[in-house]
Design a protein around this motif. Structure first.
Motif, PDB file in Angstrom:
ATOM      1  N   PRO A 186       0.841  -1.192   0.043  1.00 10.19           N
ATOM      2  CA  PRO A 186      -0.224  -0.177   0.141  1.00 10.19           C
ATOM      3  C   PRO A 186       0.980   0.861   0.208  1.00 10.19           C
ATOM      4  O   PRO A 186       1.830   1.160   0.906  1.00 10.19           O
ATOM      5  N   LEU A 187       0.362   2.196  -1.111  1.00 13.35           N
ATOM      6  CA  LEU A 187       1.274   3.929  -0.839  1.00 13.35           C
ATOM      7  C   LEU A 187       1.786   3.797   0.764  1.00 13.35           C
ATOM      8  O   LEU A 187       2.293   4.865   0.806  1.00 13.35           O
ATOM      9  N   VAL A 188       0.540   4.117   1.408  1.00  6.22           N
ATOM     10  CA  VAL A 188       0.822   4.329   2.262  1.00  6.22           C
ATOM     11  C   VAL A 188       1.647   3.946   3.695  1.00  6.22           C
ATOM     12  O   VAL A 188       2.697   4.340   4.025  1.00  6.22           O
ATOM     13  N   SER A 189       2.305   2.395   3.503  1.00  6.11           N
ATOM     14  CA  SER A 189       2.922   1.793   4.230  1.00  6.11           C
ATOM     15  C   SER A 189       4.542   2.519   3.098  1.00  6.11           C
ATOM     16  O   SER A 189       6.110   2.271   4.036  1.00  6.11           O
ATOM     17  N   PHE A 215      -3.239   9.107  -8.863  1.00 14.33           N
ATOM     18  CA  PHE A 215      -2.506   9.806  -8.605  1.00 14.33           C
ATOM     19  C   PHE A 215      -2.435  11.348  -7.577  1.00 14.33           C
ATOM     20  O   PHE A 215      -2.054  11.203  -6.329  1.00 14.33           O
ATOM     21  N   PHE A 216      -3.587  12.170  -8.224  1.00  6.65           N
ATOM     22  CA  PHE A 216      -3.657  13.820  -7.626  1.00  6.65           C
ATOM     23  C   PHE A 216      -3.920  13.627  -6.834  1.00  6.65           C
ATOM     24  O   PHE A 216      -3.196  14.151  -5.367  1.00  6.65           O
ATOM     25  N   LYS A 217      -5.087  12.919  -6.295  1.00  8.49           N
ATOM     26  CA  LYS A 217      -6.124  12.450  -5.525  1.00  8.49           C
ATOM     27  C   LYS A 217      -5.116  11.777  -3.815  1.00  8.49           C
ATOM     28  O   LYS A 217      -5.320  12.342  -2.986  1.00  8.49           O
ATOM     29  N   ASP A 218      -4.236  10.497  -4.263  1.00 10.00           N
ATOM     30  CA  ASP A 218      -3.557  10.589  -3.362  1.00 10.00           C
ATOM     31  C   ASP A 218      -2.485  11.109  -2.756  1.00 10.00           C
ATOM     32  O   ASP A 218      -1.944  10.435  -1.615  1.00 10.00           O
ATOM     33  N   THR A 219      -1.819  12.515  -3.084  1.00 13.58           N
ATOM     34  CA  THR A 219      -1.106  13.114  -2.300  1.00 13.58           C
ATOM     35  C   THR A 219      -1.762  13.087  -1.233  1.00 13.58           C
ATOM     36  O   THR A 219      -1.176  13.985  -0.789  1.00 13.58           O
ATOM     37  N   SER A 220      -2.675  13.710  -0.895  1.00 13.74           N
ATOM     38  CA  SER A 220      -3.330  14.192   0.485  1.00 13.74           C
ATOM     39  C   SER A 220      -2.510  12.907   1.443  1.00 13.74           C
ATOM     40  O   SER A 220      -3.280  13.053   2.956  1.00 13.74           O
ATOM     41  N   LEU A 221      -2.367  11.533   1.041  1.00 15.50           N
ATOM     42  CA  LEU A 221      -1.829  10.401   1.793  1.00 15.50           C
ATOM     43  C   LEU A 221      -0.744  11.386   1.985  1.00 15.50           C
ATOM     44  O   LEU A 221       0.004  10.562   3.940  1.00 15.50           O
TER      45      LEU A 221
END
Lengths: 251, 365
Positions: B205-208, B298-304
C-alpha cells in the motif's frame, strides 16, 4: 553481375517441436523474379521471413548480398534496410500520413534530409499512382491503395531485394489487379523479387522461376512454363490441380 | 428542399417524435419502469436540493468578524473560508510572502493550459515544463534575486499538492514507459527486474511506502546524512506511480498488433526508433483513458502525505478547523478543498476526452 544476391544453404527452422523449414537450399541471382507457392502451412512465408530475419533460422547459413545473417543486431538492421518487405495485411503505420509512412525510415535509417526524403517518397508514390492521397491517413484508403502505399514505403529505401508475403490475399477481388500491376512494373525494372503468392497468372507472366513448397521442403522448382505444363512431383500436380481448377464447369 | 426534390430518389428517414415533449416522452417516460425511475429521482432531488440551497446560500453567513455570528445562524459559515482561505491554500508559508506560492500555482495552471495545444508538443512541451518547474522552485524556495529563503518544511496547501502530483507524474511517466518496455523485453534479466519491481511496488500500500520512506530510509542512511522529508515523500510517490503507470502503458503496448513491429523491423528501424516513432505513439494514444485515470487517482492520493506530517491541501483544511476560535466548521472546510480537487480532476478528465477525440479525428480509423 551473376554473383548470387541470396544464398540459403542447409537452412532449418523449428517452431517449438514443429519442423517448419527442412534443409532449404536456395540461390537467387540479382534481378531474378521468384514466385513461391504451396499449400498453407508449407513454410513459404517462414522462408521469406527468414531472409530479413523476422524469423530466426536455427541451422544452416543465409547470406544476403554477401552479409551473413547472424544474431548481430547491427548487421540485421543493415540487411533489413536493403531488403524491402510487403505484408499480407499491409502494416502501414496508422498514426502517420501516407507521405510520413514513406518518409520515416528514410530519415531515421538512411539519414536522408527531410526534403530529399520527401522528394523520394513523392517519386515512388507517383509510381504507384497514389499521389492524390499523400496527406491522408491509411485508415482512409482502400485495401488496394494501402498495399500500393506499403510497396512505395519499401521502395523508398531503395532496396536491393523485395519480398512479398501474399500481397494480394487480403484484398477484395477488384483490387488485386492494381497491386499486381505495380508488382509487374517493378519486375520489368529488374528488381530482385521473391513473391509468396497464389496468383498463378502473375507467376506465369513474370516469374523466372517458380518454387513449390510442401511440409517445409522445396519440392520442385522450375521455369514457369515447364512448372505449369509438366510438374514433376505428385504433390505439385495435386496442388496445381486444386488451385487451377476451372472456375466454370466443363461443357 | 428544391435540390432533394430534383434528385427525387432520396428517401428520408421516418420522422422521429421531436420537440421537447417528444424528448421527454422518449427518454424519461419510455416505459413504466422508466417512468417510475424518473419519478423516484425527481422526488430524491426535491428532497435534497432545497435544504442544500437553504444551507449553502439562504441561511449562510458570508461575512463575520468571528465565529459567534456563524454559530447563531443555521446555514453554512462562508465567513470561515473567508477567514482561513489563505491558511488552507498556502499552509504555513510566511504570510507576507504568500504571493509566491500563488504565482507558483498560477504558473502550473498556465503550463497545464498551454499543454492543451498539441501543436507545441513536438518542440516546446519539454522546455516549457522544465522552465516552468525551475520558476516554481525558484519562487517557492527563494534565496536569490532578493527573495527570502523559505524552507520547504513550511510549504503547504495547494502548491504542495500540485508540486507533489505534477513532479511525481512527470518523473514517473517516462520511468513507467521504460518499465513497461522492460517488462516486454526479450532480455530475460531486464524482463525479470522490471516485472519484479512492478509486482513488489504494486503489492504494497502507498501508505506503508510513505511510512518506509519517512521512517526506514533514515535508518538505512549513514548517520549525519538526512534526506529532506518532502523529497522522501516525492520519491515514494514516484516509485509508486511508476509501477502503476507501467502496467497501464503495458496494456497499451499489448494493443498494438504484431504487424506494426514487423513492418518497423523490416524497414531497418532500430529498437528505439521503432518504439519512439511507431509503437509508443500508438500505444500511448490507446492508453489515454487509463493513464488519465491513474493521474487523477494519484493527484488525490497525494493527500496521504498527511501521515508523515506534510501539509498538503487536505491537511491544511484540517488544521484550519483546529483553530479553537473557528472550531467545528468542517463541512465548509472540506467542501472548499473538495471543490478545488474536483476542479483539477475535472479538467484532466475533460482534457483527456478532448485529446482522445482529436487523435481519433486525425487518424479516422
Amino acid at each position: 553481375m551473376d554473383e548470387p544476391i541470396i544464398r540459403m544453404a542447409g537452412v532449418h527452422k523449428w517452431f517449438g517441436a514443429f519442423h517448419v523449414l527442412k534443409n532449404i537450399n536456395l540461390t537467387v541471382r540479382r534481378g531474378e523474379r521468384i514466385v513461391i507457392c504451396g499449400p498453407s502451412g508449407s513454410g513459404k512465408s517462414t522462408l521469406i521471413r527468414c531472409l530479413n530475419r523476422l524469423e530466426e533460422h536455427q541451422r544452416g547459413r543465409i547470406e544476403i548480398d554477401g552479409t551473413e545473417l547472424t544474431g548481430n543486431l547491427r548487421r540485421i538492421d543493415a540487411v533489413r534496410s536493403e531488403v524491402g518487405m510487403v505484408f499480407q495485411h499491409f502494416n502501414l503505420f496508422p498514426h502517420l500520413t501516407v507521405l510520413e509512412n514513406c518518409v520515416l525510415a528514410q530519415v531515421r535509417v538512411r539519414k536522408r534530409p527531410r526534403g530529399e526524403a520527401d522528394a523520394v517518397a513523392r517519386t515512388y508514390l507517383e509510381r504507384v499512382r497514389i499521389m492524390d492521397q499523400i496527406d491522408k491517413y491509411p485508415g482512409q484508403l482502400s485495401g488496394g491503395q494501402r498495399q500500393r502505399v506499403a510497396i512505395a514505403r519499401s521502395l523508398c529505401m531503395t532496396p536491393k531485394i523485395m519480398l512479398f508475403d501474399e500481397p494480394t490475399s487480403a484484398l477484395d477481388p477488384e483490387m488485386v489487379k492494381e497491386v499486381l500491376d505495380v508488382m509487374i512494373g517493378l519486375a520489368d525494372d529488374g528488381m530482385t523479387m521473391l513473391c509468396v503468392t497464389h496468383e498463378m497468372g502473375f507467376a506465369r507472366s513474370v516469374a523466372d522461376r517458380v518454387i513449390f513448397m510442401d511440409e517445409g521442403e522445396i519440392v520442385e522448382e522450375n521455369e514457369p512454363d515447364a512448372f505449369f505444363a509438366a510438374p514433376q512431383s505428385e504433390r505439385t500436380r495435386l496442388f496445381l490441380g486444386q488451385i487451377l481448377r476451372p472456375t466454370a464447369p466443363p461443357l | 428542399m428544391s435540390q432533394s426534390a430534383k434528385l427525387g430518389a432520396i428517401i428520408r428517414p421516418p420522422p422521429t417524435r421531436s420537440g421537447p415533449l417528444g424528448w421527454v416522452r422518449a427518454n424519461l417516460f419510455g416505459s413504466w419502469a422508466d417512468a417510475l425511475l424518473t419519478l423516484l429521482i425527481l422526488w430524491g432531488l426535491a428532497e435534497l436540493i432545497p435544504p442544500l440551497v437553504r444551507w449553502a446560500l439562504i441561511n449562510a453567513t458570508f461575512t463575520a468578524a468571528d465565529s459567534r455570528l456563524c454559530r447563531l445562524a443555521d446555514g453554512a459559515c462562508w465567513a470561515f473560508i473567508h477567514e482561513k482561505y489563505r491558511l488552507i491554500l498556502f499552509g504555513t508559508y510566511p504570510y507576507d510572502q504568500q504571493w509566491r506560492p500563488l504565482l507558483a500555482v498560477v504558473i502550473i495552471t498556465v503550463l497545464f493550459a498551454l499543454s492543451c495545444n498539441r501543436r507545441i508538443w513536438a518542440r516546446w512541451l519539454i522546455p516549457l515544463w522544465l522552465g516552468g518547474g525551475l520558476l516554481v522552485a525558484l519562487l517557492m524556495w527563494g534565496g536569490v534575486f532578493g527573495l527570502d529563503y523559505v524552507e520547504n518544511r513550511l510549504w503547504g496547501g495547494l502548491p504542495l499538492t500540485l508540486i507533489l502530483a505534477v513532479t511525481g507524474l512527470v518523473v514517473a511517466f517516462p520511468a513507467a514507459v521504460l518499465l513497461a518496455l522492460g517488462r516486454r523485453s526479450e532480455l530475460p534479466v531486464v524482463r525479470v527486474l522490471c516485472a519484479g519491481y512492478i509486482e513488489l511496488i504494486r503489492g504494497v500500500p502507498l501508505v506503508s511506502l510513505l511510512f518506509m520512506a519517512a521512517v526506514m530510509l533514515p535508518l538505512a542512511l549513514p548517520s549525519g546524512m538526512t534526506i529532506d522529508k518532502l523529497l522522501r515523500a516525492q520519491i515514494a510517490f514516484i516509485l509508486f506511480a511508476a509501477a502503476y503507470l507501467a502496467e497501464v502503458v503495458r496494456g497499451g503496448l499489448q494493443a498494438i498488433p504484431k504487424g506494426q513491429h514487423e513492418a518497423a523491423d523490416a524497414l531497418g528501424l532500430t529498437y528505439w526508433q521503432k518504439m519512439g516513432a511507431v509503437i509508443l505513439p500508438q500505444a500511448l494514444a490507446v492508453a489515454i483513458p487509463p493513464i488519465v485515470n491513474t493521474f487523477i487517482a494519484f493527484f488525490k492520493d497525494t493527500s496521504l502525505v498527511i501521515i508523515i506530517g506534510l501539509f498538503d491541501l487536505l491537511s491544511t483544511a484540517k488544521s484550519a478547523i483546529a483553530d479553537p476560535a473557528w472550531h467545528g466548521f468542517y463541512r465548509e472546510s472540506y467542501l472548499f478543498v473538495a471543490i478545488l480537487y474536483w476542479a483539477f480532476c475535472f479538467f484532466m478528465s475533460r482534457y483527456s476526452q478532448w485529446l482522445e477525440q482529436s487523435l481519433k479525428r486525425d487518424h479516422r480509423n
